[in-house]
Design a protein around this motif. Structure first.
Motif, PDB file in Angstrom:
ATOM      1  N   VAL A 113       0.494  -1.229   0.081  1.00 16.45           N
ATOM      2  CA  VAL A 113      -0.019   0.366   0.139  1.00 16.45           C
ATOM      3  C   VAL A 113       1.382   1.224   0.047  1.00 16.45           C
ATOM      4  O   VAL A 113       1.803   1.013   0.644  1.00 16.45           O
ATOM      5  CB  VAL A 113      -1.138  -0.484   1.208  1.00 16.45           C
ATOM      6  N   ILE A 114       0.518   2.047  -0.564  1.00 23.19           N
ATOM      7  CA  ILE A 114       0.824   3.704  -0.669  1.00 23.19           C
ATOM      8  C   ILE A 114      -0.259   4.785   0.825  1.00 23.19           C
ATOM      9  O   ILE A 114      -0.909   4.792   0.091  1.00 23.19           O
ATOM     10  CB  ILE A 114       1.139   3.778  -1.998  1.00 23.19           C
ATOM     11  N   ASN A 115       0.788   4.725   1.858  1.00 30.44           N
ATOM     12  CA  ASN A 115      -0.095   5.377   2.570  1.00 30.44           C
ATOM     13  C   ASN A 115       0.430   6.253   3.084  1.00 30.44           C
ATOM     14  O   ASN A 115       1.736   6.844   2.906  1.00 30.44           O
ATOM     15  CB  ASN A 115       0.315   4.444   4.136  1.00 30.44           C
ATOM     16  N   ALA A 116      -0.354   7.753   2.775  1.00 33.19           N
ATOM     17  CA  ALA A 116       0.121   8.471   2.815  1.00 33.19           C
ATOM     18  C   ALA A 116      -0.715   9.573   3.837  1.00 33.19           C
ATOM     19  O   ALA A 116      -1.384   9.206   5.200  1.00 33.19           O
ATOM     20  CB  ALA A 116      -1.268   9.947   2.076  1.00 33.19           C
ATOM     21  N   SER A 117      -0.096  11.218   4.581  1.00 35.34           N
ATOM     22  CA  SER A 117      -0.234  11.407   5.759  1.00 35.34           C
ATOM     23  C   SER A 117      -0.680  13.231   5.126  1.00 35.34           C
ATOM     24  O   SER A 117      -1.296  13.025   4.139  1.00 35.34           O
ATOM     25  CB  SER A 117       0.515  11.682   6.467  1.00 35.34           C
ATOM     26  N   VAL A 118      -2.049  13.794   6.533  1.00 35.03           N
ATOM     27  CA  VAL A 118      -2.593  14.759   5.990  1.00 35.03           C
ATOM     28  C   VAL A 118      -1.692  16.005   6.920  1.00 35.03           C
ATOM     29  O   VAL A 118      -2.089  17.325   6.043  1.00 35.03           O
ATOM     30  CB  VAL A 118      -3.691  14.477   6.332  1.00 35.03           C
ATOM     31  N   ASP A 119      -1.337  15.760   7.716  1.00 37.53           N
ATOM     32  CA  ASP A 119      -0.789  17.210   8.325  1.00 37.53           C
ATOM     33  C   ASP A 119       0.546  16.257   9.488  1.00 37.53           C
ATOM     34  O   ASP A 119       1.048  14.768   9.319  1.00 37.53           O
ATOM     35  CB  ASP A 119      -2.003  17.642   9.374  1.00 37.53           C
ATOM     36  N   PHE A 120       0.813  16.951  10.224  1.00 36.45           N
ATOM     37  CA  PHE A 120       2.182  17.038  10.796  1.00 36.45           C
ATOM     38  C   PHE A 120       2.522  15.698  12.147  1.00 36.45           C
ATOM     39  O   PHE A 120       3.148  14.709  11.979  1.00 36.45           O
ATOM     40  CB  PHE A 120       3.195  17.875  11.063  1.00 36.45           C
ATOM     41  N   LYS A 121       0.702  15.638  12.831  1.00 35.17           N
ATOM     42  CA  LYS A 121       1.089  14.563  13.687  1.00 35.17           C
ATOM     43  C   LYS A 121       0.815  13.506  12.821  1.00 35.17           C
ATOM     44  O   LYS A 121       1.182  12.332  13.771  1.00 35.17           O
ATOM     45  CB  LYS A 121       0.297  15.010  14.650  1.00 35.17           C
TER      46      LYS A 121
END
Ligand SMILES: [Zn+2]
Length: 241
Positions: free
Chosen positions: A32-40
């Motif tokens: 899976v290509i796993n993305a984040s949305v903010d720093f935490k």
């Protein structure tokens, strides 16, 4: 298959993340290509990618996050060579047009170019605007995720060589069906956006990719195996995994 867009660091997976990944594997989803949305969220994304070798981290500040976290996020990306892309980044003009999102988007495109890694773009109600900015900045490695814009702008993006990952909502949404049917095979990727975008409601997970894979195969009148193969080859050549 590769699920090209997930958020498995989400608390909704804190009880059974290992089981979810095992179910994915059983269903034929090897990574899976796993993305984040903010720093935490980025810190959490990096943590789980250390625990599971099938999770490949993409780090970025999403347009709907607190934009003052930009510098921290950029620093974090520079410090982590394991990151395979910058995202999700982009514009979200669903509720209103936020000009303030443009600068962080551009800065993160610049960073990705510098690092020679792709950008993963969230473009809700701003598809054409995102594509215009990407083109103007000469971004080359681009994944448009869960694109909801016009078909005309999508076609232009295909001419630029941008990849699109089609979410599970292709099962119910006509706009996604047209994209999934018409996109050049060499630009097609699959995503679940787990835990969201489950057309059945409830938590989404990577194993569900078989449903959109089968549906898209049917739309394009090819075998499910063909969709498996091309979407996996495309994901690998974009993210170099
Ligand atoms: Zn997402």
């Amino acid at each position: 298959m590769i699920d090209s867009h997930t958020h498995l660091q989400d608390d909704l997976f804190s009880e059974d993340r290992t089981q979810v990944l095992l179910r994915a594997k059983k269903a034929g989803v090897s990574a899976v290509i796993n993305a984040s949305v903010d720093f935490k969220d980025s810190i959490k994304c990096l943590e789980i990618s250390k625990l599971y070798e099938t999770i490949h981290p993409v780090i970025g500040l999403a347009p709907y996050s607190a934009l003052d976290e930009l510098n921290n996020t950029i620093q974090l990306i520079k410090e982590n060579p394991k990151i395979v892309g910058v995202g999700e980044i982009g514009l979200d003009w669903h509720f209103k047009k936020h000009e303030s999102q443009i600068e962080p988007f551009k800065k993160q495109i610049e960073l990705a170019k510098e690092l020679e890694i792709p950008v993963v773009v969230h473009s809700r109600s701003a598809g054409k605007h995102c594509i215009d900015i990407l083109e103007e900045m000469r971004a080359e490695k681009v994944l448009m995720h869960a694109y909801d814009g016009s078909f005309k702008a999508a076609k232009h993006a295909w001419d630029l060589g941008y990849y699109f990952s089609i979410p599970l909502t292709v099962l119910v949404k006509e706009q996604k069906q047209k994209l999934a049917k018409e996109i050049p095979e060499e630009l097609l990727l699959l995503e679940t956006d787990s835990p969201v975008l489950n057309p059945d409601g409830g938590r989404n997970e990577p194993a569900n990719l078989v449903k959109s894979r089968d549906f898209i195969a049917n739309l394009r009148e090819v075998s499910p195996k063909r969709i498996d193969q091309v979407s996996e080859i495309n994901a690998k050549s974009l993210f170099l995994i």
